[in-house]
Every structure is written in structure tokens, then in C-alpha cells.
Design an enzyme around this catalytic site. Structure first.
Site, PDB file in Angstrom:
ATOM      1  N   CYS A 232       0.845  -1.189   0.000  1.00 13.77           N
ATOM      2  CA  CYS A 232       0.000   0.000   0.000  1.00 13.77           C
ATOM      3  C   CYS A 232       0.887   1.248   0.000  1.00 13.77           C
ATOM      4  CB  CYS A 232      -0.906   0.005   1.230  1.00 13.77           C
ATOM      5  SG  CYS A 232      -1.982   1.453   1.355  1.00 13.77           S
TER       6      CYS A 232
ATOM      7  N   THR B 169      -5.387 -18.821  -3.957  1.00  9.83           N
ATOM      8  CA  THR B 169      -5.792 -19.940  -3.100  1.00  9.83           C
ATOM      9  C   THR B 169      -4.633 -20.911  -2.937  1.00  9.83           C
ATOM     10  OG1 THR B 169      -8.074 -19.749  -3.872  1.00  9.83           O
ATOM     11  CG2 THR B 169      -7.454 -21.807  -2.797  1.00  9.83           C
TER      12      THR B 169
END
Length: 230
Positions: free
Chosen positions: A50, A150
């Protein structure tokens, strides 16, 4: 907050090291698709990190990268021409297609091997900080270079996990082009961290030595049953 669904792949067009603080200013180009609603101070995930937009035009933007961020992520290895995953922070109308991603990188992981599986690819990763493995579970989420993926297999003893990239995902993220020995940024599922802290609270004594929450619950139940039996 992000979703881990990479919007576009940008290109590092300029790097300027800041000698006074050891940080770096990055200019990311080919980003017009995500800059139409951009404002100064907005957060954009760059390879899962971020960062704050400090300036921008129609097709590029600049972000500052602090020394601590360079130490904890793979951003320090970027060079001019490097591709990076980009995602804007979520809005009220964003579809949650991935999972809750903070953009706070926990560690980096090295690619141990890449194996084709039909038109898919299986990547095996080993983290620099092995303590994150307790948050890595089969069929759970992990964020790699900002992409929500995943987990397909975990080996806690050998210290690695695997994910599979289908053909579509390979076209949308930078990880697909990486080779054994390359590094990726890793952010584990934050929900696991909250669950771990909550469970620890049930078994740990407080800072002033008071009984653990679980002990208090048991004592209340016992007291209640004894009062009822009188």
C-alpha cells in the site's frame, strides 16, 4: 484496504533514490486505466504494498517508498522497466472478488519451483520469515505481489506452500513470469491473525496477573451450578 484482484500491470519508468532518508521515489507508467478517479493522497497497491500517490498525470503516478518498506518487500529489487501489479483501494461499490487485503507485506518468499499442469502453472514458495507458515492453510487465502490466491498445498516441516495459476490469471499478474529464485511479497490472511490473538486471550493471564478469560468463564459456570444446587 484492497481485494487482491489485480486491476492492471504497470511499468516502473523511473526510480529516484532519496539520499537524505534512504527511501526511493517510484514513477509507475501505463496506468491510465486506474487514474481516471485518482486524487493526491490516494492509496494504490503496488505489488501488494500500500503506497500513497504523491503526484500523477493521465497515464503515470509517483509514490514514495520508505526504507522500512524497501527492507520488508521486494520493491527494492525493482529496476526501470519492471512490471508491477496495481490495484486501487476499495470503494463502497467495489465487488469483493478476492479477500480483505491491507497492503501491509508480512515477508517475502522465494520461488522454489514452477511446474506446468496442463495450461496452468503450480508455484512453490518458501518464506524468508517462516513464522508466517502458521497462517498458511490449504484452501485458504494468501496475497502474493498483491494478488489474492488460493493455497493448494502446504508442507510445514519443509516450510513451503503452493498455489496454482490458471491461464487467465497468468495474463493478469506479474508472478506468472517469475522464475525459481525470484521473490514475491507475501501478506497472510489477516483474519487468521485476529483469531490467533483472540484464542490466546482465552488462555493467557492479563497484564496484571488476573485469571485467563477461559478460567473466568469456567469459574462462573461452576459458581452458577453450585448456587442452583443449594
Amino acid at each position: 484496504m484492497f481485494t487482491g484482484i489485480v486491476e492492471i500491470i504497470g511499468v516502473v519508468s523511473e526510480l529516484n533514490q532519496q539520499s537524505e532518508d534512504g527511501g526511493t521515489t517510484l514513477t509507475i507508467s501505463n496506468a491510465s486505466d486506474i487514474l481516471g478517479d485518482c486524487n493526491l493522497g490516494d492509496s494504490i497497491s503496488v505489488n501488494g504494498t500500500c503506497l500513497t500517490v504523491t503526484s500523477f498525470d493521465k497515464s503515470s503516478f509517483k509514490v514514495g517508498v520508505a526504507p522500512e518498506t524497501l527492507r520488508r518487500t521486494n520493491l527494492g529489487s525493482l529496476i526501470q522497466g519492471s512490471n508491477v501489479n496495481l490495484e486501487r483501494a476499495v470503494s463502497a461499490s467495489t465487488r469483493m472478488g478476492g479477500h480483505f487485503v491491507q497492503g501491509h507485506v508480512d515477508t517475502v518468499a522465494s520461488i522454489l519451483k514452477v511446474e506446468p499442469d496442463g495450461n496452468a502453472k503450480t508455484f512453490r514458495f518458501q518464506p524468508r520469515d517462516t513464522s508466517v507458515l502458521r497462517y498458511i492453510v490449504e484452501k485458504g487465502y494468501v496475497t502474493l505481489d498483491g494478488a489474492s490466491l488460493t493455497i493448494t498445498k502446504v508442507d510445514d516441516e519443509e516450510g513451503w506452500w503452493e498455489v496454482m495459476l490458471i491461464a487467465y490469471t497468468q495474463e493478469k499478474v506479474v508472478t506468472a513470469s517469475k522464475k525459481p529464485g525470484d521473490e514475491v511479497n507475501v501478506e497472510v490472511d489477516q483474519i487468521g491473525k485476529y483469531v490467533e490473538k483472540a484464542v490466546e486471550g482465552y488462555f493467557s493471564k492479563g497484564s496484571s496477573g488476573e485469571p485467563a478469560i477461559l478460567q473466568k468463564m469456567v469459574e462462573r459456570i461452576v459458581d452458577s451450578r453450585m448456587q442452583a444446587a443449594k
